[in-house]
Write a protein that holds these residues in place. Structure first.
Motif, PDB file in Angstrom:
ATOM      1  N   PHE A  26       2.722   3.223   1.044  1.00 19.13           N
ATOM      2  CA  PHE A  26       3.698   3.502   2.100  1.00 19.13           C
ATOM      3  C   PHE A  26       5.139   3.533   1.606  1.00 19.13           C
ATOM      4  N   GLY A  27       5.383   3.274   0.338  1.00 15.46           N
ATOM      5  CA  GLY A  27       6.742   3.268  -0.166  1.00 15.46           C
ATOM      6  C   GLY A  27       7.601   2.187   0.471  1.00 15.46           C
ATOM      7  N   LEU A  28       7.031   0.995   0.595  1.00 15.06           N
ATOM      8  CA  LEU A  28       7.743  -0.103   1.249  1.00 15.06           C
ATOM      9  C   LEU A  28       8.788  -0.714   0.320  1.00 15.06           C
ATOM     10  N   ASN A  29       9.902  -1.149   0.912  1.00 16.59           N
ATOM     11  CA  ASN A  29      10.904  -1.864   0.126  1.00 16.59           C
ATOM     12  C   ASN A  29      10.647  -3.368   0.233  1.00 16.59           C
ATOM     13  N   ASP A  30      11.427  -4.146  -0.499  1.00 14.98           N
ATOM     14  CA  ASP A  30      11.207  -5.599  -0.545  1.00 14.98           C
ATOM     15  C   ASP A  30      11.331  -6.251   0.825  1.00 14.98           C
ATOM     16  N   GLU A  31      12.273  -5.807   1.634  1.00 13.17           N
ATOM     17  CA  GLU A  31      12.448  -6.382   2.967  1.00 13.17           C
ATOM     18  C   GLU A  31      11.224  -6.094   3.847  1.00 13.17           C
ATOM     19  N   GLU A  32      10.710  -4.872   3.780  1.00 16.11           N
ATOM     20  CA  GLU A  32       9.518  -4.519   4.562  1.00 16.11           C
ATOM     21  C   GLU A  32       8.299  -5.314   4.093  1.00 16.11           C
ATOM     22  N   ILE A  33       8.195  -5.526   2.795  1.00 13.05           N
ATOM     23  CA  ILE A  33       7.082  -6.312   2.263  1.00 13.05           C
ATOM     24  C   ILE A  33       7.175  -7.749   2.774  1.00 13.05           C
ATOM     25  N   ALA A  34       8.366  -8.304   2.800  1.00 16.04           N
ATOM     26  CA  ALA A  34       8.543  -9.676   3.285  1.00 16.04           C
ATOM     27  C   ALA A  34       8.113  -9.798   4.745  1.00 16.04           C
ATOM     28  N   VAL A  35       8.480  -8.818   5.573  1.00 15.64           N
ATOM     29  CA  VAL A  35       8.087  -8.826   6.985  1.00 15.64           C
ATOM     30  C   VAL A  35       6.574  -8.716   7.103  1.00 15.64           C
ATOM     31  N   ARG A  36       5.989  -7.798   6.350  1.00 15.01           N
ATOM     32  CA  ARG A  36       4.538  -7.603   6.422  1.00 15.01           C
ATOM     33  C   ARG A  36       3.773  -8.818   5.900  1.00 15.01           C
ATOM     34  N   THR A  37       4.330  -9.508   4.935  1.00 19.19           N
ATOM     35  CA  THR A  37       3.689 -10.736   4.442  1.00 19.19           C
ATOM     36  C   THR A  37       3.541 -11.734   5.578  1.00 19.19           C
ATOM     37  N   GLN A  38       4.585 -11.910   6.350  1.00 13.52           N
ATOM     38  CA  GLN A  38       4.525 -12.846   7.482  1.00 13.52           C
ATOM     39  C   GLN A  38       3.518 -12.387   8.535  1.00 13.52           C
ATOM     40  N   ILE A  39       3.433 -11.078   8.763  1.00 15.23           N
ATOM     41  CA  ILE A  39       2.466 -10.536   9.727  1.00 15.23           C
ATOM     42  C   ILE A  39       1.041 -10.823   9.256  1.00 15.23           C
ATOM     43  N   VAL A  40       0.766 -10.543   7.989  1.00 11.40           N
ATOM     44  CA  VAL A  40      -0.577 -10.787   7.439  1.00 11.40           C
ATOM     45  C   VAL A  40      -0.932 -12.263   7.561  1.00 11.40           C
ATOM     46  N   LEU A  41      -0.024 -13.136   7.154  1.00  8.09           N
ATOM     47  CA  LEU A  41      -0.318 -14.569   7.205  1.00  8.09           C
ATOM     48  C   LEU A  41      -0.547 -15.041   8.643  1.00  8.09           C
ATOM     49  N   ARG A  42       0.172 -14.472   9.586  1.00  4.33           N
ATOM     50  CA  ARG A  42      -0.044 -14.811  11.004  1.00  4.33           C
ATOM     51  C   ARG A  42      -1.414 -14.302  11.466  1.00  4.33           C
ATOM     52  N   HIS A  43      -1.768 -13.080  11.064  1.00  2.00           N
ATOM     53  CA  HIS A  43      -3.083 -12.532  11.439  1.00  2.00           C
ATOM     54  C   HIS A  43      -4.215 -13.402  10.912  1.00  2.00           C
ATOM     55  N   LEU A  44      -4.047 -13.978   9.731  1.00  3.90           N
ATOM     56  CA  LEU A  44      -5.121 -14.757   9.121  1.00  3.90           C
ATOM     57  C   LEU A  44      -5.456 -16.011   9.914  1.00  3.90           C
ATOM     58  N   THR A  45      -4.618 -16.376  10.872  1.00  2.00           N
ATOM     59  CA  THR A  45      -4.903 -17.539  11.721  1.00  2.00           C
ATOM     60  C   THR A  45      -5.739 -17.161  12.939  1.00  2.00           C
ATOM     61  N   GLN A  46      -5.999 -15.875  13.143  1.00  5.31           N
ATOM     62  CA  GLN A  46      -6.742 -15.415  14.310  1.00  5.31           C
ATOM     63  C   GLN A  46      -8.253 -15.577  14.101  1.00  5.31           C
ATOM     64  N   PRO A  47      -8.979 -15.811  15.173  1.00  3.77           N
ATOM     65  CA  PRO A  47     -10.438 -15.936  15.033  1.00  3.77           C
ATOM     66  C   PRO A  47     -11.078 -14.591  14.664  1.00  3.77           C
ATOM     67  N   GLY A  48     -12.061 -14.666  13.803  1.00  2.00           N
ATOM     68  CA  GLY A  48     -12.843 -13.483  13.456  1.00  2.00           C
ATOM     69  C   GLY A  48     -12.231 -12.563  12.421  1.00  2.00           C
ATOM     70  N   VAL A  49     -11.147 -12.982  11.774  1.00  2.87           N
ATOM     71  CA  VAL A  49     -10.523 -12.134  10.745  1.00  2.87           C
ATOM     72  C   VAL A  49     -11.451 -12.028   9.549  1.00  2.87           C
ATOM     73  N   ARG A  50     -11.564 -10.812   9.032  1.00  2.00           N
ATOM     74  CA  ARG A  50     -12.357 -10.536   7.831  1.00  2.00           C
ATOM     75  C   ARG A  50     -11.475  -9.793   6.847  1.00  2.00           C
ATOM     76  N   ALA A  51     -11.513 -10.191   5.573  1.00  2.54           N
ATOM     77  CA  ALA A  51     -10.732  -9.512   4.537  1.00  2.54           C
ATOM     78  C   ALA A  51     -11.626  -9.248   3.335  1.00  2.54           C
ATOM     79  N   LEU A  52     -11.517  -8.044   2.808  1.00  3.68           N
ATOM     80  CA  LEU A  52     -12.256  -7.674   1.607  1.00  3.68           C
ATOM     81  C   LEU A  52     -11.279  -7.114   0.588  1.00  3.68           C
ATOM     82  N   GLY A  53     -11.601  -7.328  -0.665  1.00  2.00           N
ATOM     83  CA  GLY A  53     -10.804  -6.779  -1.748  1.00  2.00           C
ATOM     84  C   GLY A  53     -11.652  -5.936  -2.670  1.00  2.00           C
TER      85      GLY A  53
END
Length: 181
Positions: A26-53
């Motif tokens: 997506f061509g994200l800059n450092d500020e956008e990455i910082a915001v998205r990091t917080q979003i991801v970490l918040r999502h990980l507290t939700q029930p039923g989250v699944r992550a694959l790598g």
């Protein structure tokens, strides 16, 4: 065949690596990455989250995806709901699994990695359908999702601060062409 293993991902532990993959897409800059990091970490507290790598045999993360059961109270749902209501498809927000993020480094695209990630995320869930949002462009990503059975539910969808519109897509589960159904 790509020498990439797809399996469970400790997204909290590897969030920086995962967002580096997303930043390239997506061509994200450092500020956008910082915001998205917080979003991801918040999502990980939700029930039923699944992550694959998707990792190389050497352990390098080359793709990731995560999702969770949809909740109409979540920010994404509150933004897309009026668009879905307009097209008569708002019921897709109920009893569905939302694919929040799915990204594969360009060098590993077209080799089945994305398919393995999304089917691995959605195959074991109890919800009968999946929803996601994708850039509202004729792109390889949109063609990929269509090939799995996703259809456009609403577009253009405008997210606050996003410079380009999105399309909300939905598919019955199991996904088409996955050999499961």
């Amino acid at each position: 065949m790509d020498d990439v293993l797809v399996g469970p991902l400790d997204l909290a532990e590897r969030v920086d690596e995962a967002l580096a993959v997303q930043a390239l897409a997506f061509g994200l800059n450092d500020e956008e990455i910082a915001v998205r990091t917080q979003i991801v970490l918040r999502h990980l507290t939700q029930p039923g989250v699944r992550a694959l790598g998707a990792t190389t045999t050497g352990g390098r993360l080359v793709g990731f995806g995560y999702g969770m059961p949809n909740d109409r109270a979540h920010w994404w749902s509150t933004v897309v709901e009026p668009y879905l209501r307009r097209t008569g498809t708002a019921d897709w927000l109920d009893d569905s699994f939302v694919v929040v993020e799915l990204h594969v480094l360009p060098a590993h695209q077209g080799k089945g990695v994305g398919r393995r990630l999304i089917t691995g995320l959605t195959a074991p869930v109890p919800q009968p359908r999946s929803i996601l949002s994708a850039l509202d462009l004729d792109s390889p990503a949109r063609r990929f999702y269509r090939g799995l059975g996703y259809t456009d539910l609403a577009h253009p969808v405008h997210f606050p601060s996003a410079p380009v519109p999105y399309t909300v897509m939905g598919a019955p589960l199991p996904l088409r062409g996955t050999g499961a159904g």
